[in-house]
Motif scaffolding. Structure first.
Motif, PDB file in Angstrom:
ATOM      1  N   TYR A  10       0.993  -1.249   0.174  1.00 33.31           N
ATOM      2  CA  TYR A  10      -0.500  -0.003   0.118  1.00 33.31           C
ATOM      3  C   TYR A  10       0.579   1.419  -0.439  1.00 33.31           C
ATOM      4  N   TYR A  12       0.613   4.571   1.650  1.00 35.14           N
ATOM      5  CA  TYR A  12       0.215   5.266   2.324  1.00 35.14           C
ATOM      6  C   TYR A  12       0.030   6.783   2.357  1.00 35.14           C
ATOM      7  N   VAL A  15      -3.418   5.887   1.034  1.00 29.09           N
ATOM      8  CA  VAL A  15      -4.406   5.018   2.149  1.00 29.09           C
ATOM      9  C   VAL A  15      -5.307   6.272   2.797  1.00 29.09           C
ATOM     10  N   ALA A  69      -4.892   2.660  -4.173  1.00 28.62           N
ATOM     11  CA  ALA A  69      -3.451   3.107  -3.101  1.00 28.62           C
ATOM     12  C   ALA A  69      -2.181   1.300  -2.647  1.00 28.62           C
ATOM     13  N   PHE A  70      -3.386   0.559  -3.163  1.00 28.35           N
ATOM     14  CA  PHE A  70      -2.830  -0.742  -3.871  1.00 28.35           C
ATOM     15  C   PHE A  70      -1.820  -1.371  -4.503  1.00 28.35           C
ATOM     16  N   TYR A 194     -10.909  -1.500   2.992  1.00 29.72           N
ATOM     17  CA  TYR A 194      -9.789  -2.032   2.695  1.00 29.72           C
ATOM     18  C   TYR A 194     -10.255  -3.891   3.656  1.00 29.72           C
TER      19      TYR A 194
END
Length: 757
Positions: A10, A12, A15, A69-70, A194
């Motif tokens: 990820y 962050y 995120v 974000a992944f 998530y």
């Protein structure tokens, strides 16, 4: 060789950005919910659609920023039609949420249903969005985590609905509670995302990837998504803020108008001498009095609201009981009331007050308070007193048709008003003016003058109305019947000032009544003849008995005379019996002829017991024919009455025949009972009772109506004529049911009658 799952990581920063976008979208949702709630009509629909678009865009943006974000060690593209479908799911979920929280009430069932729909929409958005991924790998899902993510979506939706509903009404500023709610919602929403991402695992695949309608998202694309999201949410918040400012300004203007209206109302109350008030229904405590209310009722505003009992003590003593009763009755029945009373001001001045009150209820239908007005009508009352005389003339004239109106002064004995119709009724020329009033007594029938004058003198002494009928003799010799009504007019001191009234020509009505009386007399005679025709067989039997006895006695007399030597004593007795039998036959014939007799009503002293016995003797054979027992119970001290013997015979014959006919076809005991007695109120009472079929059910009150009958061959006039005859004698005739069967006819007649009869 077993496939190895790809290891993802990820970013962050993205995120954190997704969580921030979720909070921003949550705050926008809370703000938009208040605008949807406050709006109505088309504006409400516009806010609902616009808010759903903005909120859905924010949730969708959080989802895609979270997906971007992944990071996977393989290239990732997105099928943009599927991406748009996920956006639509987010907007629909937002529309459901805004609709639920904008309602006036949010019940538990509505909250649960809304959270299920919203959670399904968010979950659908997430997994539709993941289905848009185009990667050279196979995506698999952990069923437990998928279910858990859906449960989280529903629970988070339920919490979001609750927070939005309770924080939607925050009016000004950023709002600490609203901001705190947005932080909680914004932190909770990504949990579902998530969790759903953790449910997915990717295994490399050698199969070719379908990249049609697929795009790759670069850093510039991410920046574009974020920018568009913030622009959409910012515009939504800006629009909401401007609308709130506009609403606040509108509210300020309304409050300003309200203040002006209150000022105008206070001035209007002062000018019209009308005060407004409110009091608690349960306790009677005063809740509000306007300034004019204090002035009208004579209280000092600086002393505050008076107690209800204190207010009642200020009311005139003669009106206190009325006000207490009206207030209590209105509170008990929960209705409006309107009345007048007098209030005594501290200086002793008495003012007339008119009060109007209206009940106010809470949503449960319970009476909460009364609101109303008090108006000082003292001046109006005084004006009404001044106008009462002129209004009396107009009111009386308007109520009468083809009637002469008049007014004459009691002291001076002259007319102050005579209508043209009055001149016509009395046969005067209107050109004669008031001189005709002085000659009116010359035209009244001499026999009617004493009674007319007596009625007027009594009305003057008692200050009361009078109503009289008399005849007028016109110059050509014609007789006119007049009905006159007079009404006294009093001044403020209660002294009789004048009489106003009307004189109506009722000659045609009198002629019609006379024709009706003659028709009833003829009809009654026809009824008697018809009834006697029906009794011919019985009457023949009645006459045959004394004739046969006379023949037998005559033959016996002859035999005694032919003896050798003749037995004169026995012959004399036989001849005496013959004479009695002949007299009896003659009496029967006389009674029958009397019933057939036509002529005017002849009043004489009549022994009712004797009339009853005559009718019993006349109808005994008819009763025997149907095995009917006839029983009498006649008072011995019954006084004679003044009446028409033939008419009274007809009444009793009609009632007895009705009783016989009612028992002809019944089973069981058949008895016709006739009773006479003297009442305490100078009345003679006759009761004719039978054990027949009784009065017609549901029609007992119609049996005395003309042409009403239950007999197949009846005329429906017997009882109607009987009642007319009884009432013409000053009596009453009515019927009641017997128990267990049969009917009773009650007849009362006065034992004393007026001298003119």
């Amino acid at each position: 060789m077993a496939a190895v799952n790809l290891i993802g990581s990820y970013n962050y920063a993205l995120v954190a950005l997704s969580v921030f976008i979720a909070m921003f979208a949550s705050y926008a949702a809370l703000d938009l919910a208040s605008r949807v709630t406050a709006a109505g009509g088309w504006a409400r629909a516009a806010w609902l659609l616009g808010g759903a678009g903005a909120m859905g865009t924010g949730i969708w943006s959080m989802h895609y920023i979270g997906m971007l974000a992944f990071i996977l060690p393989i290239p990732v593209a997105y099928h943009w039609p599927t991406v748009l479908l996920s956006l639509l799911a987010a907007i629909l979920a937002s529309a459901v949420a805004l609709y639920v929280v904008s309602r006036q009430k949010m019940s538990a069932s509505r909250a649960v249903a809304g959270s299920l729909l919203m959670g399904a929409g968010i979950a659908g958005m997430h997994y539709i969005g993941m289905a848009a991924m185009r990667v050279p790998a196979i995506c698999q899902f952990n069923s437990f985590l998928v279910v858990l993510s859906v449960v989280f979506a529903i629970l988070i939706s339920l919490a979001a609905l609750w927070i939005s509903f309770h924080f939607r009404d925050e009016k000004t500023g950023i709002g600490r509670e609203k901001l705190a709610g947005a932080v909680v919602m914004g932190a909770a929403i990504p949990v579902m995302h998530y969790t759903g991402m953790a449910a997915a695992s990717f295994t490399p695949s050698g199969a070719p990837v379908d990249l049609s309608h697929a795009v790759s998202i670069s850093a510039l694309g991410i920046a574009g998504i974020v920018a568009v999201t913030f622009i959409v949410l910012g515009l939504a918040l800006l629009t909401s803020w401007m609308d709130r400012r506009s609403a606040a300004r509108t509210l300020e203007l309304q409050e300003e108008k309200l203040q002006r209206s209150e000022a105008y109302l206070a001035e209007a109350q002062r000018l019209s001498r009308t005060g407004s008030w409110a009091r608690v229904a349960a306790t009677g405590a005063m809740r509000y009095w306007s300034e004019e209310c204090y002035r009208v009722l004579g209280f000092d505003p600086h002393d505050g609201l008076p107690r209800f009992e204190t207010f009642l003590e200020r009311i005139h003593p003669d009106d206190q009981a009325k006000i207490r009763e009206i207030s209590a009755a209105a509170g008990r029945d929960k209705v409006d009331y309107e009345t007048d009373y007098r209030i005594v001001h501290p200086g002793g001045e008495i003012r007339d007050i008119h009060v109007v009150a209206h009940p106010v209820f809470n949503p449960l239908g319970d009476l909460v308070e009364y609101v109303g007005t008090v108006m000082d009508v003292t001046e109006r009352k005084r004006t009404e007193e001044k106008l009462r005389r002129s209004e009396a003339y107009l009111a009386e004239a308007q109520k009468l048709t083809h009637t002469g109106s008049w007014a004459w002064e009691v002291d001076e004995r002259h007319a102050s008003h005579l209508s043209e119709e009055w001149y016509r009724v009395y046969g005067f020329d209107p050109e004669e003016g008031m001189a005709a009033w002085n000659k009116r007594l010359e035209r009244i029938h001499p026999d009617d003058l004493p009674g007319r004058q007596q009625a007027i003198d009594r009305a003057i002494s008692e200050k009361s109305d009078y109503e009289i009928e008399y005849r007028i003799l016109l110059p050509g010799g014609a007789v006119r019947h007049v009905h006159s009504v007079g009404h006294p007019v009093l001044n403020a001191s209660g002294d009789l000032v004048q009489f106003v009234g009307s004189s109506t020509d009722i000659t045609e009505r009198k002629q019609a009544e006379e024709a009706l009386r003659q028709a009833e007399t003829d009809l009654a005679r026809i009824r008697r003849i018809t009834t006697m025709g029906e009794l011919t067989a019985s009457l023949a039997h009645e006459v045959n008995q004394p004739i046969a006895a006379a023949v037998t006695d005559a033959n016996t007399c002859l035999r005694w005379l032919t003896h050798d030597p003749p037995d004169l004593e026995e012959a004399r007795e036989a001849a005496s019996r013959t004479t009695k039998d002949a007299a009896r036959a003659a009496e029967i014939v006389s009674r029958v002829r009397q019933l057939f007799k036509k002529g005017t009503s002849q009043r004489e002293l009549v022994d009712l017991n004797e009339v009853i016995r005559e009718m019993i003797g006349l109808l005994r054979s008819e009763a025997t024919r149907y095995f009917i027992l006839m029983r009498t119970d006649l008072a011995e001290d019954l006084p004679q009455i003044m009446g028409d013997r033939v008419q009274l015979q007809q009444v009793l014959m009609n009632l007895m025949i009705n009783g016989i006919e009612a028992m002809k076809n019944v089973d069981g005991r058949r008895e016709l009972a006739v009773q006479s007695q003297r009442s305490e109120d100078e009345q003679l009472s006759i009761l004719v009772s039978d054990t027949g079929v009784g009065l017609p059910p549901h029609q007992a009150d119609q049996i005395f109506n003309a042409f009403f009958t239950t007999k197949p061959d009846g005329t429906g006039m017997g009882l109607r004529i009987s009642r007319s005859i009884v009432e013409s004698h000053g009596g009453r005739l009515w019927a009641t049911d017997n128990s267990p069967r049969g009917a009773s006819f009650h007849l009362t007649l006065p034992s004393k009658t007026p001298d003119h009869e």
